[in-house]
Design an enzyme around this catalytic site. Structure first.
Site, PDB file in Angstrom:
ATOM      1  N   HIS A 269       0.799  -0.978   0.162  1.00  0.00           N
ATOM      2  CA  HIS A 269       0.247   0.396  -0.066  1.00  0.00           C
ATOM      3  C   HIS A 269       1.311   0.920  -0.038  1.00  0.00           C
ATOM      4  O   HIS A 269       1.551   1.278   0.799  1.00  0.00           O
ATOM      5  CB  HIS A 269      -0.644  -0.176   1.063  1.00  0.00           C
TER       6      HIS A 269
ATOM      7  N   ASP B 125       3.442  -4.122   8.053  1.00  0.00           N
ATOM      8  CA  ASP B 125       1.703  -3.421   8.244  1.00  0.00           C
ATOM      9  C   ASP B 125       0.295  -4.377   7.867  1.00  0.00           C
ATOM     10  O   ASP B 125       0.088  -5.840   6.954  1.00  0.00           O
ATOM     11  CB  ASP B 125       1.339  -3.024   6.295  1.00  0.00           C
TER      12      ASP B 125
ATOM     13  N   GLN C 257      -5.083  -5.050   7.013  1.00  0.00           N
ATOM     14  CA  GLN C 257      -5.522  -6.402   6.320  1.00  0.00           C
ATOM     15  C   GLN C 257      -5.367  -7.570   7.556  1.00  0.00           C
ATOM     16  O   GLN C 257      -6.230  -8.376   5.987  1.00  0.00           O
ATOM     17  CB  GLN C 257      -5.493  -5.950   4.926  1.00  0.00           C
TER      18      GLN C 257
ATOM     19  N   LYS D  36     -10.348  -0.678  10.259  1.00  0.00           N
ATOM     20  CA  LYS D  36     -10.683  -2.163   9.059  1.00  0.00           C
ATOM     21  C   LYS D  36     -11.379  -2.748   9.715  1.00  0.00           C
ATOM     22  O   LYS D  36     -11.483  -4.476   8.958  1.00  0.00           O
ATOM     23  CB  LYS D  36     -10.065  -2.215   7.990  1.00  0.00           C
TER      24      LYS D  36
ATOM     25  N   CYS E 200      -4.517   2.180  -3.744  1.00  0.00           N
ATOM     26  CA  CYS E 200      -3.505   3.381  -3.381  1.00  0.00           C
ATOM     27  C   CYS E 200      -2.707   1.646  -2.946  1.00  0.00           C
ATOM     28  O   CYS E 200      -1.494   2.011  -2.610  1.00  0.00           O
ATOM     29  CB  CYS E 200      -3.792   3.226  -1.725  1.00  0.00           C
TER      30      CYS E 200
END
Length: 409
Positions: free
Chosen positions: A121, A198, A201, A224, A363
Site C-alpha cells: 500500500h 503493515d 488487512q 477496518k 493505493c
C-alpha cells in the site's frame, strides 16, 4: 458462527441502495460498525466525556480507565508482552510514518538498505521513499512471483548485511496474498535488520500474535476491524520504542518542561502528544470484544469459504480476469477486471444493483504497473457477508457485462 445473527448487529446493512438490498463488499477499504461499537462511543460522549490522565474528578477517572482499558485489550488481542508496547495512533499510515521518521532517521544512513515489496500500500512505500531520500539509503524491492506471492528465496537474495529495515504487509489489500511474515522476519533478523509489518488487512480477519511473528513493529487501523475511524495502533518491541524519540511534541507526552529544555513521559505516552483519541480507543476496545466473541478463527474460515465460492463463480463468467493467488493462499479479497469494461464503469453498474465494490488503483500504483493494468475492481468480504451476497454480486456482474456488450457489441 451464525452469520444472520451477526448481520443483525450491523444497523447499516438493513437498508436498500438504488432499490436493492445493500450488498456491502468493500470492507478492505473500511468495515461496517456493529451496534456494540456505536453504543460504546455514544456511552462515552453521553455519560463520561472527559480528558484523560489529567483530572482527578470522577469523569476523568472513568475516561482514563476506558482509554487505558482499551490499550490492554489491544495488548491481549495481538499478544504483546506489555502495554508499554502499544501506541495509539490515527491509523496504520501514522504508525508507519512514526517508525520511518523516528527509528528510521536515527538508524539508517547512506550505506544502508530498506527492503519492501511492489505489492505494498502507498502508506508502506512513501514513508520509506522519503527516508531513503533523506538519508541517502537505497530502497530495494523483493520481486513477486507470477501469482502475486513472495518466495523466501527472493527474500534471502534481496536482504543483505546492509539492510536495516524490512517492511512488508501481512495481507495484500489488492491480491489478498497472505505473506509469510514469520519467515521473512527470520531472514531480516539474521542480517540484523528490523521487521516492520503493515497489518491493516490481517488483524481484522485472522489471529495475529506479534511475539510469534517476531515483528519488531506492527501497525494496524481500527476502522477496518469494526472499530471507528481515526484510531490505529503501533506495536513496537519495548527495547526499540524506549530508544526512539517522539515526533510530535506538546501536551500529554511530556514529563518536565523548562524554558529551554524538556523531558518526555515513559512509554507509551511519549508518542501520544496532545489530547488522545479517547472515543476512538474506547470504540476500538468494543470492536475487539465483538471480534473475540465471534472468534477470529471462525471469521477467517468464513471468509476463506466466501472467497473460494466467489472465485469459483467468477471463473464461470467469460472475460473476467481474477488477480492474485488461489483461494488457499489468499484472504477474503477478490480483485478482478471485466474485459473491455473500465473498473469504474463496472463499479458504477454494480452500485446501481445495490452492490458496493471498490474500483481504482487501491493505493497500490506500483502493483497496478506490475499487473499491467491502470486500475481494477475489488470485492472484499467480512464477517457479515453471506453466499447470498456473493450470488447478488455475480448476478450484477453478469448484468454489467451484458449491458456493456449491448452498448459496444
Amino acid at each position: 458462527m451464525n452469520v444472520q445473527s451477526v448481520r443483525q448487529m450491523f444497523p447499516i446493512l438493513d437498508q436498500e441502495v438504488n432499490g436493492h438490498p445493500l450488498v456491502y463488499l468493500d470492507s478492505a477499504a473500511t468495515s461496517q460498525k456493529p451496534k456494540q461499537v456505536i453504543d460504546a462511543i455514544e456511552d462515552y460522549y453521553k455519560r463520561y466525556n472527559s480528558n484523560v490522565h489529567r483530572g482527578v474528578h470522577t469523569l476523568g477517572s472513568m475516561a482514563t480507565d476506558g482509554y487505558e482499558g482499551a490499550r490492554e485489550k489491544v495488548r491481549k488481542f495481538i499478544n504483546a508482552k506489555s502495554m508499554e508496547e502499544i501506541v495509539f495512533t490515527r491509523g496504520t499510515t501514522t504508525a508507519i510514518n512514526l517508525v520511518a521518521s523516528s527509528y528510521g532517521r536515527a538508524n539508517v544512513g547512506p550505506e544502508d538498505e530498506i527492503v519492501i515489496t511492489p505489492m505494498e500500500h502507498h502508506s508502506n512505500i512513501i514513508p520509506w521513499q522519503q527516508l531513503a531520500k533523506a538519508t541517502g539509503a537505497t530502497l530495494k524491492y523483493i520481486p513477486l512471483q507470477k501469482n502475486g506471492t513472495i518466495a523466501l528465496s527472493d527474500v534471502e537474495e534481496t536482504v543483505t548485511e546492509n539492510t536495516k529495515i524490512v517492511s512488508v504487509m501481512q495481507v495484500s489489500n489488492v491480491l489478498g496474498t497472505i505473506n509469510p511474515i514469520k519467515e521473512i522476519a527470520s531472514v531480516a533478523h539474521k542480517h540484523g535488520a528490523v521487521m516492520v509489518v503493515d497489518g491493516a488487512q490481517a488483524v481484522p480477519h485472522m489471529k495475529v500474535d506479534v511475539q510469534d511473528l517476531d515483528a519488531d513493529f506492527y501497525a494496524f487501523s481500527g476502522h477496518k476491524m469494526c472499530g471507528p475511524t481515526g484510531i490505529g495502533v503501533l506495536y513496537g518491541k519495548k527495547k526499540l520504542l524506549k530508544n526512539m524519540e517522539p515526533i510530535e511534541f506538546g501536551g500529554e507526552m511530556i514529563d518536565f518542561v523548562g524554558l529551554y529544555d524538556s523531558t518526555w513521559k515513559e512509554l507509551p505516552w511519549k508518542f501520544e502528544g496532545g489530547t488522545p483519541i479517547i472515543a476512538g480507543a474506547i470504540g476500538l476496545g468494543a470492536a475487539i470484544d465483538f471480534l473475540e466473541e465471534i472468534g477470529l478463527d471462525n471469521i477467517e474460515k468464513h471468509e476463506q469459504k466466501l472467497v473460494a465460492y466467489a472465485m469459483s463463480q467468477l471463473e464461470k463468467i467469460e472475460g473476467v480476469t481474477i488477480f492474485g493467488p488461489g483461494p488457499d493462499e489468499r484472504a477474503g479479497v477478490l480483485t478482478f477486471n471485466c474485459d473491455d469494461v473500465h473498473p469504474h464503469d463496472t463499479a458504477t453498474v454494480l452500485d446501481a444493483e445495490g452492490v458496493a465494490v471498490r474500483a481504482g488503483h487501491h493505493c497500490a500504483q506500483p502493483l497496478m504497473k506490475w499487473l499491467e493494468v491502470t486500475a481494477t475492481a475489488r470485492a472484499s468480504f467480512y464477517v457479515y457477508n453471506t453466499e447470498e451476497d456473493v450470488d447478488a454480486f455475480v448476478k450484477a456482474l453478469i448484468k454489467t457485462k451484458e449491458y456493456f456488450g449491448d452498448v459496444f457489441g
